[in-house]
Every structure is written in C-alpha cells, then in structure tokens.
Design a protein around this motif. Structure first.
Motif, PDB file in Angstrom:
ATOM      1  N   HIS A 173      -6.689  -7.941  10.036  1.00 14.97           N
ATOM      2  CA  HIS A 173      -5.485  -8.221   9.248  1.00 14.97           C
ATOM      3  C   HIS A 173      -4.846  -9.540   9.675  1.00 14.97           C
ATOM      4  N   ASP A 193       0.144  -0.885  10.485  1.00 18.84           N
ATOM      5  CA  ASP A 193      -0.710   0.187  11.002  1.00 18.84           C
ATOM      6  C   ASP A 193      -0.148   0.865  12.245  1.00 18.84           C
ATOM      7  N   HIS A 253       3.441   0.351   4.338  1.00 20.19           N
ATOM      8  CA  HIS A 253       2.467  -0.412   3.563  1.00 20.19           C
ATOM      9  C   HIS A 253       3.032  -0.776   2.187  1.00 20.19           C
ATOM     10  N   ASP A 283      -5.885  -3.371   2.649  1.00 20.71           N
ATOM     11  CA  ASP A 283      -6.200  -1.935   2.694  1.00 20.71           C
ATOM     12  C   ASP A 283      -6.634  -1.428   1.322  1.00 20.71           C
ATOM     13  N   HIS A 300      -1.346  -7.071   4.349  1.00 17.73           N
ATOM     14  CA  HIS A 300      -1.946  -5.900   4.993  1.00 17.73           C
ATOM     15  C   HIS A 300      -2.270  -4.774   3.988  1.00 17.73           C
ATOM     16  N   MET A 334      -7.933   1.326   6.867  1.00 15.80           N
ATOM     17  CA  MET A 334      -7.601  -0.066   7.196  1.00 15.80           C
ATOM     18  C   MET A 334      -8.883  -0.823   7.485  1.00 15.80           C
ATOM     19  N   HIS A 365       0.337   7.675   7.343  1.00 14.12           N
ATOM     20  CA  HIS A 365      -0.436   6.442   7.398  1.00 14.12           C
ATOM     21  C   HIS A 365      -0.608   5.863   5.995  1.00 14.12           C
ATOM     22  N   ARG A 366      -0.458   4.556   5.871  1.00  9.86           N
ATOM     23  CA  ARG A 366      -0.502   3.827   4.590  1.00  9.86           C
ATOM     24  C   ARG A 366       0.638   4.219   3.648  1.00  9.86           C
TER      25      ARG A 366
HETATM   26 ZN   LIG Z   1      -3.136  -0.250   7.014  1.00 13.07          ZN
END
Ligand SMILES: [Zn+2]
Length: 180
Positions: free
Chosen positions: A7, A39, A62, A103, A99, A1, A57-58
């Motif tokens: 963001h 996030d 996302h 990323d 966002h 990130m 994560h992600r």
């Molecule tokens: Zn992120």
C-alpha cells in the motif's frame, strides 16, 4: 488487502513523482503511513468484531470519509510536516483512499466500505487483478504467498517504479542544460 507494505508504494510513487520541493520527506513518510493505516482495523478480529461489521476489517477505516478526516489531521499538522495545508490535506487523503481502492482490486475477502457512513455496503471493482494477501504469517510463507507477491509486483510495484524512474529522469533532464 494487498500486503501492507505494498500500500505504501502508491504515495511513495506520487511523492517521488511530484518531487521533494512539493512533497517534503516528512509528508512522504506520513503518506506512506496513511496508506497502511486503514489495515490497523485487523485488531477488530482480536476484539471479536465480525469482518462484515461496519467497524470490522475493510469497514469504516476503508472509507473516503476516513481518508478525508486523516487528511484534515495532516492539514492541522502541516507546519510539522513542512507542507502547505492544502498539500498536506490532498496528499494524505489521496494516500489513504488509495488503500481501499487497491483492496477493491483484490480477489478475496469482503470488499471495502468506501461510502461509509452513508452506506455499509462492501464494494469491489468489477475487475479484480491483485491476489488477496493471506492474513496469517503461516499462510503467507507458502506457494500461495509467493503468488501474492508476484501479483503485487506486477500490478503495483512495477508501474510505481516505472513512474518514479520516469519522473526522476525528467527532472534530471530539466536540470541539465541542453548541450550545444
Ligand atoms: Zn485494507
């Protein structure tokens, strides 16, 4: 990130540019929250969910689907956000989807699962200009951390600030009657 605060620069710039008559202060703040919300998935690390998992994560948070759903929630809350439903939906969805798009411009980690639930594939843009932010505070307070801040200033904050100043100047010019 990029750093999580960075963001929030995107909806801030869009909201200030559109002006308070279109984007209320409440909606603007909600948009800044929506841009940071994906996030929250870093709790996945604590829960032992792998980075590459669809809920890692992600991952799912996302995705375009997540952004549209969050926009839908905002549309339901539109009266409280002091906005028309479609404006709340469009602004929050845009803020949220900005966002993963940011990323995808970063230089590290896995890409964003933008197309979840249709595809788990983690995506990046072909050009990555923003240095990826470290996920721990210790690593952040290092020369590498400073390089991250510099790259975010250049690629995110400066263009956003320039856009906001231009919009404010244009509004002021529109309000001031022409002399003579
Ligand atoms: Zn992120």
């Amino acid at each position: 990130m990029p750093t999580i605060i960075t963001h929030a620069a995107i909806p801030l710039a869009i909201g200030v540019t559109l002006g308070p008559t279109r984007i209320s202060t409440r909606l603007l703040l909600a948009g800044m929250f929506a841009a940071m919300a994906p996030d929250m998935d870093v709790v996945a690390f604590k829960l032992g969910i792998a980075y590459a998992d669809q809920f890692g994560h992600r991952g799912a948070s996302h995705s375009i689907a997540f952004a549209l759903a969050l926009g839908g929630l905002a549309a339901l809350l539109a009266p409280w956000l002091r906005a028309k439903r479609w404006v709340a939906w469009a602004f929050i969805s845009t803020a949220c989807v900005s966002h993963p798009l940011l990323d995808m411009c970063t230089t590290g980690g896995l890409g964003a699962a933008l197309l979840w639930p249709f595809s788990d594939q983690r995506l990046f843009f072909s050009t990555q200009v923003i240095r990826v932010s470290p996920l721990t505070v210790q690593r952040f307070l290092s020369p590498a951390g400073l390089a991250v801040i510099k790259s975010e200033m250049m690629w995110v904050w400066l263009p956003c600030i320039a856009l906001m100043l231009a919009a404010l100047a244009a509004r002021r010019a529109a309000r001031t009657p022409a002399a003579g």
